[in-house]
Each structure stands twice: as structure tokens, then as C-alpha cells.
Design a protein around this motif. Structure first.
Motif, PDB file in Angstrom:
ATOM      1  N   LEU A   5       0.852  -1.186   0.000  1.00  0.00           N
ATOM      2  CA  LEU A   5       0.000   0.000   0.000  1.00  0.00           C
ATOM      3  C   LEU A   5       0.886   1.233   0.000  1.00  0.00           C
ATOM      4  N   MET A   6       0.296   2.366  -0.360  1.00  0.00           N
ATOM      5  CA  MET A   6       1.006   3.635  -0.323  1.00  0.00           C
ATOM      6  C   MET A   6       0.642   4.340   0.979  1.00  0.00           C
ATOM      7  N   ILE A   7       1.682   4.783   1.696  1.00  0.00           N
ATOM      8  CA  ILE A   7       1.440   5.643   2.850  1.00  0.00           C
ATOM      9  C   ILE A   7       2.313   6.882   2.700  1.00  0.00           C
ATOM     10  N   TYR A   8       1.936   7.951   3.399  1.00  0.00           N
ATOM     11  CA  TYR A   8       2.701   9.186   3.338  1.00  0.00           C
ATOM     12  C   TYR A   8       3.813   9.149   4.380  1.00  0.00           C
ATOM     13  N   SER A   9       5.020   9.487   3.966  1.00  0.00           N
ATOM     14  CA  SER A   9       6.160   9.585   4.875  1.00  0.00           C
ATOM     15  C   SER A   9       6.454  11.056   5.158  1.00  0.00           C
ATOM     16  N   VAL A  10       6.365  11.455   6.424  1.00  0.00           N
ATOM     17  CA  VAL A  10       6.640  12.851   6.785  1.00  0.00           C
ATOM     18  C   VAL A  10       8.108  13.181   6.512  1.00  0.00           C
ATOM     19  N   LYS A  11       9.006  12.254   6.833  1.00  0.00           N
ATOM     20  CA  LYS A  11      10.443  12.474   6.632  1.00  0.00           C
ATOM     21  C   LYS A  11      10.768  12.696   5.154  1.00  0.00           C
ATOM     22  N   LYS A  12      10.167  11.883   4.271  1.00  0.00           N
ATOM     23  CA  LYS A  12      10.427  12.015   2.838  1.00  0.00           C
ATOM     24  C   LYS A  12       9.590  13.131   2.212  1.00  0.00           C
ATOM     25  N   GLY A  60       6.867  17.175  16.582  1.00  0.00           N
ATOM     26  CA  GLY A  60       7.276  16.005  15.826  1.00  0.00           C
ATOM     27  C   GLY A  60       6.078  15.234  15.325  1.00  0.00           C
ATOM     28  N   VAL A  61       6.293  13.936  15.158  1.00  0.00           N
ATOM     29  CA  VAL A  61       5.275  13.083  14.541  1.00  0.00           C
ATOM     30  C   VAL A  61       4.892  11.973  15.500  1.00  0.00           C
ATOM     31  N   PHE A  62       3.600  11.721  15.573  1.00  0.00           N
ATOM     32  CA  PHE A  62       3.090  10.609  16.361  1.00  0.00           C
ATOM     33  C   PHE A  62       2.906   9.424  15.414  1.00  0.00           C
ATOM     34  N   THR A  63       3.667   8.356  15.664  1.00  0.00           N
ATOM     35  CA  THR A  63       3.635   7.195  14.778  1.00  0.00           C
ATOM     36  C   THR A  63       2.833   6.068  15.428  1.00  0.00           C
ATOM     37  N   CYS A  64       2.515   5.056  14.635  1.00  0.00           N
ATOM     38  CA  CYS A  64       1.772   3.898  15.130  1.00  0.00           C
ATOM     39  C   CYS A  64       2.661   3.104  16.088  1.00  0.00           C
ATOM     40  N   VAL A  65       2.154   2.797  17.280  1.00  0.00           N
ATOM     41  CA  VAL A  65       2.949   2.074  18.279  1.00  0.00           C
ATOM     42  C   VAL A  65       3.270   0.662  17.783  1.00  0.00           C
ATOM     43  N   CYS A  66       2.449   0.164  16.867  1.00  0.00           N
ATOM     44  CA  CYS A  66       2.643  -1.202  16.357  1.00  0.00           C
ATOM     45  C   CYS A  66       3.620  -1.276  15.193  1.00  0.00           C
ATOM     46  N   GLY A  68       4.988   1.794  13.331  1.00  0.00           N
ATOM     47  CA  GLY A  68       5.821   2.955  13.032  1.00  0.00           C
ATOM     48  C   GLY A  68       5.329   3.857  11.922  1.00  0.00           C
ATOM     49  N   THR A  69       4.160   3.570  11.373  1.00  0.00           N
ATOM     50  CA  THR A  69       3.602   4.445  10.336  1.00  0.00           C
ATOM     51  C   THR A  69       3.334   5.839  10.905  1.00  0.00           C
ATOM     52  N   ASP A  70       3.710   6.877  10.142  1.00  0.00           N
ATOM     53  CA  ASP A  70       3.419   8.253  10.559  1.00  0.00           C
ATOM     54  C   ASP A  70       1.906   8.462  10.574  1.00  0.00           C
ATOM     55  N   LEU A  71       1.379   8.967  11.691  1.00  0.00           N
ATOM     56  CA  LEU A  71      -0.080   9.100  11.785  1.00  0.00           C
ATOM     57  C   LEU A  71      -0.533  10.541  11.988  1.00  0.00           C
ATOM     58  N   PHE A  72       0.050  11.226  12.971  1.00  0.00           N
ATOM     59  CA  PHE A  72      -0.406  12.580  13.301  1.00  0.00           C
ATOM     60  C   PHE A  72       0.805  13.469  13.553  1.00  0.00           C
ATOM     61  N   SER A  73       0.644  14.775  13.231  1.00  0.00           N
ATOM     62  CA  SER A  73       1.708  15.753  13.452  1.00  0.00           C
ATOM     63  C   SER A  73       1.367  16.627  14.646  1.00  0.00           C
ATOM     64  N   SER A  74       2.413  17.058  15.380  1.00  0.00           N
ATOM     65  CA  SER A  74       2.198  17.985  16.496  1.00  0.00           C
ATOM     66  C   SER A  74       1.559  19.287  15.998  1.00  0.00           C
ATOM     67  N   ARG A  75       1.741  19.624  14.701  1.00  0.00           N
ATOM     68  CA  ARG A  75       1.132  20.846  14.156  1.00  0.00           C
ATOM     69  C   ARG A  75      -0.388  20.800  14.187  1.00  0.00           C
ATOM     70  N   ASP A  76      -0.946  19.601  14.121  1.00  0.00           N
ATOM     71  CA  ASP A  76      -2.401  19.445  14.070  1.00  0.00           C
ATOM     72  C   ASP A  76      -2.989  19.066  15.423  1.00  0.00           C
ATOM     73  N   PRO A  90      -5.154  13.680  10.241  1.00  0.00           N
ATOM     74  CA  PRO A  90      -3.961  12.824  10.194  1.00  0.00           C
ATOM     75  C   PRO A  90      -2.922  13.448   9.259  1.00  0.00           C
ATOM     76  N   VAL A  91      -1.691  12.918   9.254  1.00  0.00           N
ATOM     77  CA  VAL A  91      -0.683  13.463   8.324  1.00  0.00           C
ATOM     78  C   VAL A  91      -1.112  13.250   6.882  1.00  0.00           C
ATOM     79  N   SER A  92      -1.873  12.196   6.629  1.00  0.00           N
ATOM     80  CA  SER A  92      -2.413  11.932   5.295  1.00  0.00           C
ATOM     81  C   SER A  92      -3.559  10.949   5.425  1.00  0.00           C
TER      82      SER A  92
END
Ligand SMILES: [Zn+2]
Length: 148
Positions: A5-12, A60-66, A68-76, A90-92
Motif C-alpha cells: 500500500l502507499m502511505i505518506y512519509s513525513v520524513k520524505k 514532531g510526529v506521532f507514529t503507530c505504536v505497532c 511505526g507508520t506516521d499518523l499525526f503531526s504535532s502541528r495538528d 492525520p498526516v495523510s
């Protein structure tokens, strides 16, 4: 061959292709604390004002505890007063899947990680601008990664 699947990477700053993650309960139990397992793999909810991130202000970024997928940003992130970490988006939308939850006898929209299916929390329509959404997320389903 695992599903991709395609997910959004905050770092990239771009979508990336990843493999879906499916693990047995045994594997998840080895990797998670008992409370994280109860929340993320059993649709649990942490008591309000008890989680590690409801009053947390890091950037920073809140990732999935299971997975590591980027889920939410501190900006939001915003203070909803509910005692759970709350976000306007969500980040995306790529990184989240939605489901109907009838557990309390009325419909709520469940929010899950798109990559591993972890239960994160719920989304409600009473949030602030710009989206009017309130993603009400369990701290125990998230792992914070500082950035920038
Ligand atoms: Zn995940």
C-alpha cells in the motif's frame, strides 16, 4: 508476498510504497506492553488524562505504536479538554482507515492504522478549524518521534 500500500512519509515529504503488516497476537504481545496491546489490538480505550501524550507539547510526529507508520503531526494537535490526544487531521488520509463502531449502541467512526490495522481511536465532527474534525486518539496507540 505481502499486500502493498502507499502511505505518506513525513520524513520524505512524499508517499512511499510499503508492505502491509499482519502479525499474530503472540507476536504483537511480545512487542507491545499489555496496555498498548489492549488498546491497539483489542479496541481498548485508556482512561482520560492518564495517557502519555494528552498534555504533551513536543514537536514532531506521532507514529503507530505497532508498525511505526506516521499518523499525526504535532502541528495538528490541539487541547480538546477531553484527556485524550486530539488532532484536526492525520498526516495523510493514506495512512488511516475508517470503520463503523457500534460498541456503545450508537455509531462512531473508528480510526485505524492503514498499514497494520491497529485501533487508534475515533473521529468526531466537533473539532476546531480548519477541518472541524476531532481525532480522539489513545496515547497508548502512538509513539512520538521528535522532528526538526
Ligand atoms: Zn500501524
Amino acid at each position: 508476498m505481502a499486500d502493498k500500500l502507499m502511505i505518506y512519509s513525513v520524513k520524505k515529504g512524499a508517499p512511499i510504497e510499503v508492505e502491509k503488516i499482519a502479525k499474530s497476537d503472540e507476536e504483537w504481545r511480545r512487542q507491545l506492553t499489555a496496555e498498548e496491546f489492549r488498546i491497539a489490538r483489542r479496541k481498548g480505550t485508556e482512561p482520560p488524562f492518564t495517557g502519555r501524550y494528552h498534555a504533551f507539547k513536543g514537536k514532531g510526529v506521532f507514529t503507530c505504536v505497532c508498525c511505526g507508520t506516521d499518523l499525526f503531526s504535532s502541528r495538528d494537535k490541539f487541547d480538546s479538554g477531553t484527556g485524550w490526544p486530539s488532532f484536526t487531521s492525520p498526516v495523510s488520509e493514506l495512512n488511516i482507515i475508517y470503520g463503523e463502531d457500534m460498541e456503545l449502541g450508537y455509531p462512531r467512526v473508528e480510526v485505524r492504522c492503514a498499514r497494520c490495522g491497529a485501533h487508534l481511536g475515533h473521529v468526531f465532527d466537533d473539532g476546531p478549524p480548519p477541518t472541524g474534525k476531532r481525532y480522539c486518539i489513545n496515547s497508548g496507540a502512538l509513539r512520538f518521534v521528535p522532528m526538526g
